[in-house]
Enzyme design. Structure first.
Site, PDB file in Angstrom:
ATOM      1  CG  ASP A 250      -9.251   2.647  -0.219  1.00  0.00           C
ATOM      2  OD1 ASP A 250      -8.877   1.473  -0.350  1.00  0.00           O
ATOM      3  OD2 ASP A 250      -8.579   3.518   0.373  1.00  0.00           O
TER       4      ASP A 250
ATOM      5  CG  ASP B  97      -2.166   0.764   1.119  1.00  0.00           C
ATOM      6  OD1 ASP B  97      -2.298   1.533   0.162  1.00  0.00           O
ATOM      7  OD2 ASP B  97      -3.030   0.636   2.012  1.00  0.00           O
TER       8      ASP B  97
HETATM    9  C1  DGJ Z   1      -5.745   1.998   2.068  1.00  0.00           C
HETATM   10  C2  DGJ Z   1      -6.150   0.762   1.325  1.00  0.00           C
HETATM   11  O1  DGJ Z   1      -6.635   1.078   0.064  1.00  0.00           O
HETATM   12  C3  DGJ Z   1      -7.166   0.014   2.165  1.00  0.00           C
HETATM   13  O2  DGJ Z   1      -7.642  -1.104   1.454  1.00  0.00           O
HETATM   14  C4  DGJ Z   1      -6.527  -0.397   3.442  1.00  0.00           C
HETATM   15  O3  DGJ Z   1      -5.479  -1.296   3.190  1.00  0.00           O
HETATM   16  C5  DGJ Z   1      -6.010   0.842   4.168  1.00  0.00           C
HETATM   17  N1  DGJ Z   1      -5.169   1.628   3.335  1.00  0.00           N
HETATM   18  C6  DGJ Z   1      -5.252   0.434   5.410  1.00  0.00           C
HETATM   19  O4  DGJ Z   1      -4.658   1.507   5.999  1.00  0.00           O
END
Ligand code: DGJ
Length: 731
Positions: free
Chosen positions: A549, A479
Site C-alpha cells: 500500500d 483483497d
Molecule cells: C487495501 C488495498 O491494499 C488498497 O489498495 C485498497 O484496495 C484498499 N484496501 C481498499 O479498501
C-alpha cells in the site's frame, strides 16, 4: 533422457538442473541427509561422517553402539523423544498421550513428473519429462503412523520441492501437533541467515544475521503469511554475496501461519526447517485418515543471491503461476483508490476513464466502495451488490463505457471478510471466526468469514460468481484486510478447534481454485493491505500481487528489492501515485515515480484529472516507452546492481531479455551529495561479445557487453534529490 533421480544401492541422488540432493538410509532404518548443493556426478560416501562416542547423546533403543545417536545424525525428517534432542520436523501425540515416535524407512519409489497436491497450491509440470519424484515411506513400528516424504527434482532448475503426507495406519486416533514440510541438516559453518521482514506499508525489508549456536526463526501467527514476515528465507555461506558464493533459498507455498527456522546444534550442523506454524495447531487423525503438508521449495545457487533469485523467478513463472495470463503482456492500469477513496460516482469514474484512455492506459480498475452502502470502511463487506446511489446504471453500464473506450475493466473484491453492518452478517452471525461466548475483535471494522466451513465458502463463490458471470470483468483485485483473531469455528468439536486456522486456508484455496479456473480470461491480482500475502500459495492462483500500500517511490525501492529476492518482477504490482505521497508525504518527481514502478506490473493510482498539460504529455511518453519495453521488463532476467539497503541508498537494477539482445537499466539517486565522485555502474548478465547501443537520459553510445560489465558505464550527474536514470540497451 538421463534420469533426474538415481537410485543407487546405498543412496538416492537427485540431480536437479545444476544441483545435487543426496540422501541415504543409515542402519537400515534412518533416513539421513548427505548433500544439498553443488552438482555431483557421483557420490561415493567417502566423506560420510564418522560415528564417534558422544556423551549425552543417547544411542537409540535396541542399539548398544555408543557411537551412534540420532542426535549426531543429519536426518531428513527427524522426530522427538528417540535420541535426537534438536528441533523435530514433526510431533505427534498418540492415544496414550505419549510423544516419543520414530519413523523408520520402509520403501522408496521414483515416478516421472510430479503428483498433484490435493487441495493445496504447489509447483507443477506441464510434461512429465520436466521432473521426477521420489516418494519415501517411513513408518513408526508402534503406532503405524506413516509419513510419505515427497521430493521432486526438476530437470531445468536447481530446485527440489518437498512435502509430507501423514497417514494414520494404526487402530487408534492420534493428534498431529507439528508437521513441518521439510527439515534439512546442512554441514558447514558460518552461514548467514536472510529473512524478509517488515510491516504494513514497509514489507519485505532485507534482514541478515550470522547464525551461531541456537535457534533463529521467523513465523506468522496472524492467519496470513503476513507483511511482518515472509515465508522465504535464505542461508548464505561464509563469503557469499549478490554475485558469488553458495546460497540456499527456502520458500513455503502456504498463505497462513508458518514457521521457518534454523538451529545450529552442538556439532555445528545447521538444521533448517519450515512448514505450518505448530503454534496453536493440532490435527486429529482418525484411523485411515491422512494429512498433507504444504510444499516447500528448496533452491540452490553456487553464484550468489542474484542467481538464486533468477532461479526462483523463472521457476515461479514457469512452474507455479498458472493460466493464460501468465505469459501475456500485462496491461497498464489505473486504479481509483488513491484518486477517490470511497467518494466517487459514475460521473467521476467516467471522467477518469475519459482522461486516462488517450494517455495510453489500458485497464481501469474500480477499487473499494462500489457495493452495499460502503461510503467508508465501517460497512457492507459481504453484500456484493452494486451501490446504485453511486452507480445508478449499474456495474455493467460502467464496464460498457470503459470497453467502449477500448480499455479493459477491473473490479475490487474483499470476499473473505464481513462487516457487522451487512445483510450477510445479520443473516449469519455465526459465519465469522469466533469463540462462543467471547466478544469479537474487529480490525478495520471488519470480521473474518469462517472459511473452514464449506457453506461459507459456497456462499462466497456464489456471490463473486454472480458478478463475474456478467462477463464484463477483465481483471479482479482480490483483497484481504485484516488478520485472524478468536480463531474458532461454530459447531466444530473441542478436539478439532485447533484445526481451524489451517482449515480456513484450505477453504480459501478451494474458493480460489473454483473462481480462478472458472474465469481463465480474467487477470487476477491478489492483495492483502498491499503485500500482506505475497507468497507462492497466492501466486499459484493469481499471477500478480499488489506489492504494498506504500506507493512512495523511495520506500518502494526497498520493498521491491526485498520482494525480488524470491518473487519475479512481473508478479509485483507497482503504480505511480500523486505527490505529496499519501503514505509518507514525500514529494518526488513524476519521472522517478515512474522509473520505480516501471520495473513491476505498471500502473497508476491517482486522479489523472489533476495532471497539468506537461504531466499528461510525460505520462503519454512513459506509457509509450513501457509498451515498447514491457516484454523485456516483464519476462526478462532481473539483475540487482546496487542495493537500497547499503551506503546512501542509491539503487540500481536492470532487466535483460532472455536472448540478451535487449536490456533496460535504472539508477536512482536518493539524496544529492556535494562535490561527489562520479558514478560508474557495472552492468551484469549481458553477452560480453555483443555490442550494445545505450540510449536514454543523457547517455548515447555503443559499448561491448564486456566493457559495460567489466569497466562500467559512467553515469551523467544527477541534480537534486530523488532523481533517476532510465537507459535502454539494444544489440
Ligand atoms: C487495501 C488495498 O491494499 C488498497 O489498495 C485498497 O484496495 C484498499 N484496501 C481498499 O479498501
Amino acid at each position: 533422457m538421463s534420469s533426474i533421480i538415481e537410485r543407487h544401492p546405498d543412496h538416492f541422488h537427485l540431480k536437479a538442473g545444476g544441483a545435487s540432493y543426496i540422501l541415504h538410509v543409515v542402519n537400515g532404518k534412518y533416513l539421513a541427509h548427505a548433500h544439498w548443493g553443488a552438482p555431483l556426478l557421483t557420490w561415493q560416501g567417502a566423506n560420510a561422517p564418522r560415528f564417534v562416542d558422544r556423551s549425552f547423546s543417547a544411542n537409540p533403543a535396541g542399539s548398544t553402539d555408543r557411537t551412534f545417536s540420532l542426535d549426531a545424525l543429519r536426518q531428513e525428517y527427524p522426530g522427538y523423544g528417540r535420541t535426537d534432542f534438536r528441533s523435530p520436523a514433526f510431533e505427534v501425540q498418540l492415544a496414550d498421550g505419549s510423544t516419543a515416535v520414530d519413523l523408520h524407512f520402509v520403501s522408496a519409489t521414483v515416478v516421472s513428473g510430479k503428483p498433484v497436491l490435493e487441495g493445496l497450491p504447489a509447483t507443477y509440470v506441464r510434461d512429465p519429462a520436466e521432473a521426477q519424484t521420489l516418494q519415501i515411506v517411513l513408518s513408526d513400528p508402534l503406532s503405524a503412523l506413516t509419513a510419505t516424504l515427497t521430493y521432486t527434482a526438476f530437470q531445468n532448475y536447481p530446485v527440489v520441492t518437498r512435502s509430507v503426507r501423514f497417514t494414520n495406519a494404526g487402530r487408534q486416533s492420534l493428534t498431529l501437533r507439528r508437521v513441518l514440510s521439510f527439515s534439512l541438516d546442512l554441514e558447514g559453518e558460518g552461514y548467514r541467515w536472510l529473512q524478509l521482514s517488515g510491516a504494513h506499508v514497509r514489507e519485505r525489508q532485507v534482514v541478515e544475521r550470522p547464525l551461531t549456536a541456537g535457534t533463529v526463526s521467523v513465523e506468522s501467527r496472524r492467519g496470513a503469511s503476513s507483511h511482518q514476515q515472509n515465508p522465504f528465507v535464505a542461508l548464505l555461506s561464509g563469503r557469499a554475496d549478490e554475485d558469488a558464493g553458495e546460497v540456499f533459498g527456502f520458500n513455503l507455498a502456504y498463505s497462513g501461519n508458518f514457521l521457518a527456522q534454523a538451529e545450529v546444534d552442538q556439532f555445528g550442523i545447521t538444521r533448517i526447517q519450515a512448514g505450518i506454524n505448530p503454534f496453536d495447531f493440532a490435527w486429529k487423525l482418525e484411523p485411515g485418515q491422512s494429512f498433507q503438508t504444504p510444499e516447500a521449495i528448496l533452491a540452490y545457487s553456487g553464484n550468489g543471491l542474484g542467481e538464486l533469485s533468477r532461479t526462483f523467478h523463472r521457476f515461479y513463472q514457469n512452474q507455479l503461476c498458472r493460466g493464460p495470463q501468465v505469459f501475456q503482456e500485462r496491461p497498464i492500469l489505473i486504479n481509483n483508490w488513491e484518486a477517490t477513496y470511497f467518494q466517487f460516482d459514475q460521473k467521476k469514474l467516467e471522467a477518469i476513464v475519459e482522461k486516462a484512455q488517450p494517455l495510453g492506459i489500458e485497464l481501469f480498475v474500480l477499487d473499494d466502495g462500489w457495493f452495499g452502502h460502503r461510503d467508508n470502511d465501517k460497512t457492507s463487506l459481504g453484500d456484493w451488490t452494486v451501490d446504485t446511489k453511486k452507480l445508478p446504471a449499474g456495474l455493467e453500464a460502467l464496464a460498457d463505457t470503459v470497453h467502449a473506450k477500448g480499455m479493459k475493466f477491473g473490479l475490487w473484491f474483499e470476499p473473505e471478510m464481513v462487516s457487522a453492518d451487512s445483510d450477510l452478517y445479520r443473516a449469519h452471525p455465526d459465519w465469522c471466526l469466533h469463540v462462543e461466548g467471547r466478544d469479537r475483535s474487529e480490525s478495520r471494522n471488519q470480521l473474518v468469514l469462517d472459511l473452514s466451513r464449506p457453506e461459507v465458502c459456497r456462499s462466497i463463490i456464489d456471490s463473486v460468481t454472480k458478478i463475474l458471470d456478467g462477463g464484463k470483468i477483465d481483471y479482479v483485485k482480490w483483497d484481504m484486510n485484516r488478520h485472524l483473531t478468536e480463531v474458532g469455528s461454530a459447531g466444530r468439536g473441542a478436539d478439532r478447534q485447533r484445526e481451524t486456522a489451517h482449515r480456513h486456508i484450505l477453504g480459501l484455496y478451494e474458493i480460489l481454485e473454483v473462481i480462478t479456473t472458472r474465469y481463465p480470461q480474467i487477470l487476477f491480482e491478489s492483495c492483502s493491505g498491499g503485500g500482506g500475502r505475497f507468497d507462492p500459495g497466492m501466486l499459484y492462483y493469481m499471477p500478480q500481487v499488489w506489492t504494498s500500500d506504500n506507493t512512495d517511490a523511495i520506500c518502494r525501492l526497498e520493498i521491491q528489492w526485498g520482494t525480488s529476492l524470491a518473487y519475479p518482477p512481473v508478479t509485483m504490482g507497482a503504480h505511480v501515485s500523486a505527490v505529496p505521497n499519501h503514505q509518507v508525504h514525500r514529494i518526488t518527481p513524476l519521472k522517478t515515480r515512474a522509473d520505480v514502478a516501471l520495473v513491476g506490473t505498471f500502473g497508476y493510482e491517482l486522479d489523472p484529472l489533476s495532471f497539468s498539460e506537461a504531466e499528461a504529455r510525460e505520462v503519454s511518453q512513459i506509457n509509450a516507452w513501457y509498451k515498447a519495453h514491457r516484454a523485456v521488463l516483464q519476462f526478462g532476467d532481473f539483475y540487482r546492481l546496487k542495493s537500497p539497503f547499503e551506503g546512501k541508498g542509491n539503487t540500481a537494477w536492470m532487466t535483460i531479455s532472455r536472448d540478451k539482445t535487449r536490456a533496460v537499466l535504472f539508477y536512482y539517486q536518493i539524496l544529492a551529495q556535494p562535490n561527489a565522485g562520479q558514478v560508474v555502474l557495472r552492468a551484469k548478465g549481458l553477452d560480453p561479445g555483443r555490442t550494445y547501443r545505450v540510449e536514454g537520459d543523457g547517455v548515447t553510445g555503443s559499448w561491448s557487453g564486456a566493457e559495460l560489465m567489466g569497466v562500467g558505464l559512467r553515469l551523467p550527474d544527477l541534480r537534486g534529490d530523488f532523481q533517476s536514470l532510465r537507459l535502454s540497451l539494444y544489440s
